[in-house]
Design a protein around this motif. Structure first.
Motif, PDB file in Angstrom:
ATOM      1  N   TYR A  70      35.193  82.870  10.248  1.00 10.19           N
ATOM      2  CA  TYR A  70      34.217  83.895  10.600  1.00 10.19           C
ATOM      3  C   TYR A  70      33.273  84.185   9.428  1.00 10.19           C
ATOM      4  O   TYR A  70      32.054  84.220   9.592  1.00 10.19           O
ATOM      5  CB  TYR A  70      34.936  85.184  11.023  1.00 10.19           C
ATOM      6  N   SER A 102      37.595  88.461  17.304  1.00 10.22           N
ATOM      7  CA  SER A 102      36.637  89.174  18.149  1.00 10.22           C
ATOM      8  C   SER A 102      35.241  89.284  17.531  1.00 10.22           C
ATOM      9  O   SER A 102      34.241  89.214  18.246  1.00 10.22           O
ATOM     10  CB  SER A 102      37.162  90.565  18.513  1.00 10.22           C
ATOM     11  N   ARG A 103      35.146  89.449  16.219  1.00 13.02           N
ATOM     12  CA  ARG A 103      33.814  89.530  15.579  1.00 13.02           C
ATOM     13  C   ARG A 103      33.092  88.189  15.685  1.00 13.02           C
ATOM     14  O   ARG A 103      31.899  88.136  15.898  1.00 13.02           O
ATOM     15  CB  ARG A 103      33.925  89.966  14.117  1.00 13.02           C
ATOM     16  N   TYR A 106      31.759  87.943  19.122  1.00 12.81           N
ATOM     17  CA  TYR A 106      30.550  88.756  19.256  1.00 12.81           C
ATOM     18  C   TYR A 106      29.329  88.024  18.702  1.00 12.81           C
ATOM     19  O   TYR A 106      28.300  87.912  19.371  1.00 12.81           O
ATOM     20  CB  TYR A 106      30.736  90.102  18.539  1.00 12.81           C
ATOM     21  N   TYR A 107      29.432  87.536  17.459  1.00  9.45           N
ATOM     22  CA  TYR A 107      28.284  86.860  16.845  1.00  9.45           C
ATOM     23  C   TYR A 107      27.924  85.582  17.583  1.00  9.45           C
ATOM     24  O   TYR A 107      26.752  85.240  17.713  1.00  9.45           O
ATOM     25  CB  TYR A 107      28.536  86.581  15.358  1.00  9.45           C
TER      26      TYR A 107
END
Length: 115
Positions: A70, A102-103, A106-107
């Motif tokens: 990430y 999850s981040r 999202y991105y």
């Protein structure tokens, strides 16, 4: 690391945390590499150095650490410490997203939405 977050009766000491993460990362510990990368990225306990952050995130990413994947996605998306490269950002976000980060999900969604 108890020096990084405090606790276990040990006072918070980010310089010591960075030193121990560095030793462990140099010995091949991928989670320590992720933590060391984040410390370089944010300048916690050591001087901020985005290129060193990328170096250590890359070690974590090679070991499929979702947070490292990430963070590399963010670095490539923004061109921080590396040349900006949206396709590499997507590659790292996808690998992290596939592991449930999850981040990264999202991105990745945001990048596909904006094209």
């Amino acid at each position: 690391n108890m020096y990084h977050s405090g606790g276990y009766g040990v006072p918070l000491n980010k310089k010591k945390a960075a030193r121990y993460y560095s030793r462990a990362a140099e010995a091949g510990d991928a989670l320590s590499a992720e933590n060391l990368g984040k410390m370089y990225d944010l300048g916690e306990g050591i001087p901020m150095n985005k290129k060193e952050a990328v170096r250590w995130y890359t070690v974590g990413a090679k070991n499929n650490i979702p947070a490292s994947l990430y963070h590399l996605g963010i670095m490539y998306r923004n061109g921080t410490g590396v040349a900006q490269d949206s396709s590499r950002a997507i590659e790292y976000f996808e690998k992290a997203a596939d592991q449930g980060h999850s981040r990264a999900q999202y991105y990745l969604g945001m990048m596909y939405k904006k094209g």
